[in-house]
Design an enzyme around this catalytic site. Structure first.
Site, mmCIF file in Angstrom:
data_model
loop_
_atom_site.group_PDB
_atom_site.id
_atom_site.type_symbol
_atom_site.label_atom_id
_atom_site.label_comp_id
_atom_site.label_asym_id
_atom_site.label_seq_id
_atom_site.Cartn_x
_atom_site.Cartn_y
_atom_site.Cartn_z
ATOM 1 N N ASN A 6 38.898 49.668 35.862
ATOM 2 C CA ASN A 6 38.296 49.284 34.374
ATOM 3 C C ASN A 6 37.286 48.444 34.396
ATOM 4 O O ASN A 6 37.474 47.158 34.996
ATOM 5 C CB ASN A 6 39.454 48.567 33.567
ATOM 6 C CG ASN A 6 39.223 48.082 32.237
ATOM 7 O OD1 ASN A 6 38.119 48.366 31.737
ATOM 8 N ND2 ASN A 6 40.120 47.352 31.568
ATOM 9 N N LYS A 8 35.410 47.058 32.295
ATOM 10 C CA LYS A 8 35.302 45.965 31.309
ATOM 11 C C LYS A 8 33.680 45.911 30.950
ATOM 12 O O LYS A 8 33.062 47.056 30.831
ATOM 13 C CB LYS A 8 35.788 44.563 31.617
ATOM 14 C CG LYS A 8 37.299 44.810 32.002
ATOM 15 C CD LYS A 8 37.815 43.553 32.268
ATOM 16 C CE LYS A 8 39.303 43.647 32.813
ATOM 17 N NZ LYS A 8 40.267 42.747 32.948
ATOM 18 N N HIS A 90 44.038 47.708 25.418
ATOM 19 C CA HIS A 90 44.024 46.819 26.622
ATOM 20 C C HIS A 90 44.224 45.413 25.956
ATOM 21 O O HIS A 90 43.871 44.981 24.797
ATOM 22 C CB HIS A 90 42.849 46.778 27.107
ATOM 23 C CG HIS A 90 42.360 45.920 28.388
ATOM 24 N ND1 HIS A 90 42.255 44.765 28.247
ATOM 25 C CD2 HIS A 90 42.813 46.313 29.744
ATOM 26 C CE1 HIS A 90 42.346 44.374 29.690
ATOM 27 N NE2 HIS A 90 42.556 45.162 30.388
ATOM 28 N N GLU A 92 42.658 42.537 26.347
ATOM 29 C CA GLU A 92 41.583 41.911 25.960
ATOM 30 C C GLU A 92 41.057 42.413 24.325
ATOM 31 O O GLU A 92 40.751 41.650 23.492
ATOM 32 C CB GLU A 92 40.581 42.432 26.914
ATOM 33 C CG GLU A 92 40.705 41.120 28.039
ATOM 34 C CD GLU A 92 40.142 41.567 29.433
ATOM 35 O OE1 GLU A 92 39.138 42.672 29.289
ATOM 36 O OE2 GLU A 92 40.592 41.327 30.518
ATOM 37 N N GLU A 156 50.538 45.526 32.119
ATOM 38 C CA GLU A 156 49.592 44.606 32.767
ATOM 39 C C GLU A 156 49.844 43.200 32.139
ATOM 40 O O GLU A 156 49.530 43.082 30.873
ATOM 41 C CB GLU A 156 47.892 45.036 32.149
ATOM 42 C CG GLU A 156 47.464 46.287 32.761
ATOM 43 C CD GLU A 156 46.070 46.288 32.504
ATOM 44 O OE1 GLU A 156 45.377 46.366 33.728
ATOM 45 O OE2 GLU A 156 45.399 45.811 31.815
ATOM 46 N N GLY A 162 42.833 39.041 35.686
ATOM 47 C CA GLY A 162 41.645 38.393 35.904
ATOM 48 C C GLY A 162 42.088 36.687 36.430
ATOM 49 O O GLY A 162 41.230 36.219 36.536
ATOM 50 N N SER A 192 45.107 41.860 38.634
ATOM 51 C CA SER A 192 44.307 41.080 39.968
ATOM 52 C C SER A 192 44.939 41.906 40.980
ATOM 53 O O SER A 192 45.364 41.466 42.278
ATOM 54 C CB SER A 192 45.260 39.715 40.169
ATOM 55 O OG SER A 192 44.480 38.936 38.984
HETATM 56 P P1 PGA Z 1 41.962 42.467 36.711
HETATM 57 O O1 PGA Z 1 42.082 43.211 35.399
HETATM 58 O O2 PGA Z 1 42.491 43.553 37.994
HETATM 59 O O3 PGA Z 1 40.608 41.767 36.927
HETATM 60 O O4 PGA Z 1 43.126 41.440 36.819
HETATM 61 C C1 PGA Z 1 42.891 44.306 35.179
HETATM 62 C C2 PGA Z 1 42.760 44.650 33.732
HETATM 63 O O5 PGA Z 1 42.521 44.070 32.925
HETATM 64 O O6 PGA Z 1 43.051 45.991 33.495
#
Ligand code: PGA
Length: 232
Positions: A6, A8, A90, A92, A156, A162, A192
């Protein structure tokens, strides 16, 4: 095993092309591999990955087929550029753009109905985990989706996205088992994931792959995670 990157809001078309050309030259093993670029870079990624097994998915998809919905992109438009699937729900999008369980479900239904694969994201916040609400939150979030051969769920935990804080393999395994008790679909872990922790998390019995954010932006680390998946 499925490894989805992903991106983003990173990598415009030129960067996406360069990344995908590099990726297709790498040894990635036998796990399924998907990249999820921002909308404007989807066509470039599809073109750069033509004639490979690496698929391209969008990070969001509209629940309507067309109409006056400024800023949205429909499933048929994604299919037209050669995209195979879409992420929905997601955290976010939930946190910053008003996505809810209901809108995520509507997006998934429209996408699956149009022929796209869907990665539906769920996960508890830190406050919900600390309040002992992880299981009911996951049950509520997952219950809005209907099982479908082209649906996978991504667990997640919001506190692991993140932040560099990965769920322990036990936390991931427990959450995945809860999700599968509600919906019998493959479940990816996200939060992560890095080359250093991928093998351990992916070795859990109910972990069927990973949704990778930060570590998917670098070809070396993304390829290393794909290889770890093909070994587990
Ligand atoms: P990250 O993000 O691996 O940077 O923690 C995962 C995601 O939001 O899909």
């Amino acid at each position: 095993m499925l490894i989805a990157g992903n991106w983003k809001m990173f990598k415009g078309p030129a960067e996406a092309t360069a990344f995908c050309r590099e990726l297709r030259a790498r040894e990635l093993g036998n796990a399924g591999v998907v990249v999820c670029p921002p909308c404007v870079s989807l066509a470039s990624a599809v073109e750069a990955l033509a004639d490979t097994e690496i698929a391209v998915a969008a990070q969001n998809v509209a629940w309507e087929a067309e109409g006056a919905f400024t800023g949205e992109v429909s499933a048929s438009m994604l299919l037209e550029v050669g995209v195979y699937g879409a992420i929905v729900g997601h955290s976010e999008r939930r946190q910053y753009f008003g996505e809810t369980d209901e809108t995520a479900a509507r997006r998934a239904t429209a996408a699956l109905g149009a022929g796209l694969a869907v990665i539906a994201c769920v996960g508890e916040t830190e406050a919900e985990r600390e309040a002992g609400e992880t299981e009911p939150v996951l049950r509520r979030q997952v219950a809005v989706f209907e099982a479908h051969p082209d649906l996978v769920v991504a667990y997640e935990p919001v506190w692991a996205i993140g932040t560099g804080r990965t769920a322990t393999p036990e936390i991931a395994q427990d959450a995945h088992a809860v999700i599968k008790s509600v919906l019998d679909v493959p479940v990816l872990y996200g939060g992560s994931v890095k080359p250093e922790n991928a093998a351990e998390i992916l070795s859990q019995p109910d972990v069927d792959g990973a949704l990778v954010g930060g570590a998917s932006l670098d070809v070396d680390s993304f390829a290393a995670i794909c290889l770890a998946a093909s070994r587990s």
